[in-house]
Design a protein around this motif. Structure first.
Motif, short mmCIF file in Angstrom:
data_model
loop_
_atom_site.label_atom_id
_atom_site.label_comp_id
_atom_site.label_asym_id
_atom_site.label_seq_id
_atom_site.Cartn_x
_atom_site.Cartn_y
_atom_site.Cartn_z
N GLY A 1 -21.87 -37.67 -47.94
CA GLY A 1 -23.18 -37.37 -48.50
C GLY A 1 -23.70 -38.36 -49.50
O GLY A 1 -24.79 -38.18 -50.04
N VAL B 1 -15.61 -32.04 -43.97
CA VAL B 1 -15.95 -30.89 -44.81
C VAL B 1 -14.96 -29.76 -44.52
O VAL B 1 -14.68 -29.46 -43.36
N PRO C 1 -17.01 -25.06 -44.81
CA PRO C 1 -18.46 -25.27 -44.85
C PRO C 1 -19.24 -23.96 -44.78
O PRO C 1 -18.85 -23.01 -44.10
N GLU D 1 -26.47 -23.06 -45.71
CA GLU D 1 -27.34 -22.28 -46.58
C GLU D 1 -28.59 -21.84 -45.82
O GLU D 1 -29.09 -22.56 -44.96
N ARG E 1 -28.98 -27.52 -44.67
CA ARG E 1 -28.30 -27.81 -45.93
C ARG E 1 -26.96 -27.11 -45.90
O ARG E 1 -26.89 -25.90 -45.67
N LEU E 2 -25.91 -27.87 -46.11
CA LEU E 2 -24.55 -27.35 -45.97
C LEU E 2 -23.75 -27.70 -47.21
O LEU E 2 -23.86 -28.80 -47.75
N ARG E 3 -22.92 -26.77 -47.65
CA ARG E 3 -22.04 -27.06 -48.77
C ARG E 3 -20.61 -26.69 -48.41
O ARG E 3 -20.37 -25.82 -47.57
N GLU F 1 -16.52 -30.62 -54.54
CA GLU F 1 -17.67 -30.07 -53.85
C GLU F 1 -18.39 -31.14 -53.03
O GLU F 1 -18.51 -32.29 -53.44
N THR G 1 -22.07 -31.52 -50.71
CA THR G 1 -23.33 -30.95 -50.26
C THR G 1 -24.01 -31.95 -49.34
O THR G 1 -24.13 -33.13 -49.68
N GLU H 1 -27.42 -32.72 -46.89
CA GLU H 1 -28.78 -32.41 -46.47
C GLU H 1 -29.02 -33.18 -45.18
O GLU H 1 -28.80 -34.39 -45.13
#
Length: 212
Positions: free
Chosen positions: A11, A102, A105, A108, A141-143, A151, A153, A155
């Motif tokens: 990211g 990730v 995951p 969002e 959007r993924l976290r 962390e 994140t 986009e």
């Protein structure tokens, strides 16, 4: 997105990056699971241990396996590992390259004013051969976290957004064909029967070249 950035790793923009992620040089080729195998059809277990040599090796193996299978993403259950983890090396629609991994995951929810769907061809390394049209949200959007528990994140838009949702689906026990109509799902499976032998033979050949 910063002007002129062409590669994002985990990211974050980077000035340069090799053709293949460095992890792939350390990895071992793993067998890719195929539709019908139980591990693909149930939710994966969340990761609870981070920073281990075993996790690092798993990520290395996943990158190697993904590249040799000519994929842009690979979930852990696609090599038979019951863990909420995926790796990716995927362009977006602006030819910006996104590379990383990730764990755990979570996609969002999209704002109500940003729920445009895009219909495009989609395939899967665990459904070797066919591609079918499928609607996916234009943006995502993924976290989650990385292998050390930090962390992450992401986009995404376009093809990269599709990739992130496709891989997260895997970790929830879904294949892309499960989102198709019954008719299209049957068509995809028929095409897989016809194409699978050639696809798997090409993968085996590439794996032999790599290991040789």
């Amino acid at each position: 997105m910063p002007d002129g950035a062409s590669v994002f790793v985990q990211g974050e923009p980077v000035d340069s990056f090799p053709e293949f992620a460095p992890e792939a040089r350390r990895g071992t080729v793993r067998r890719i699971t195929v539709v019908g195998e139980e591990v693909l059809h149930r939710p994966c277990q969340p990761a609870t241990e981070f920073g281990t040599a075993e996790l690092t090796q798993l990520i290395d193996d996943m990158f190697t396996t993904m590249y040799l299978a000519e994929g842009v993403g690979l979930a852990a259950n696609q090599i038979g590992v019951d863990l909420r983890l995926f790796v990716y090396d995927c362009p977006d629609d602006d030819d910006v390259r996104h590379v990383g991994h990730v764990l755990n995951p979570v996609v969002e929810p999209l704002p109500e004013n940003d729920r445009t769907l895009i219909i495009d061809n989609e395939g899967c390394l665990s459904v070797p051969g066919p591609h079918m049209e499928l609607a996916r949200p234009e943006t995502t959007r993924l976290r989650g976290v990385d292998k050390d528990g930090a962390e992450v994140t992401l986009e995404a838009s376009g093809y990269f957004a599709r990739c992130l949702r496709h891989e997260t689906d895997h970790l929830n026990g879904w294949l892309y064909i499960d989102r198709l109509s019954k008719r299209d799902r049957k068509k995809a499976l028929r095409e897989m029967e016809r194409m699978q032998e050639d696809v798997l033979a090409r993968r085996a050949e590439r794996a032999e070249e790599f290991e040789g």
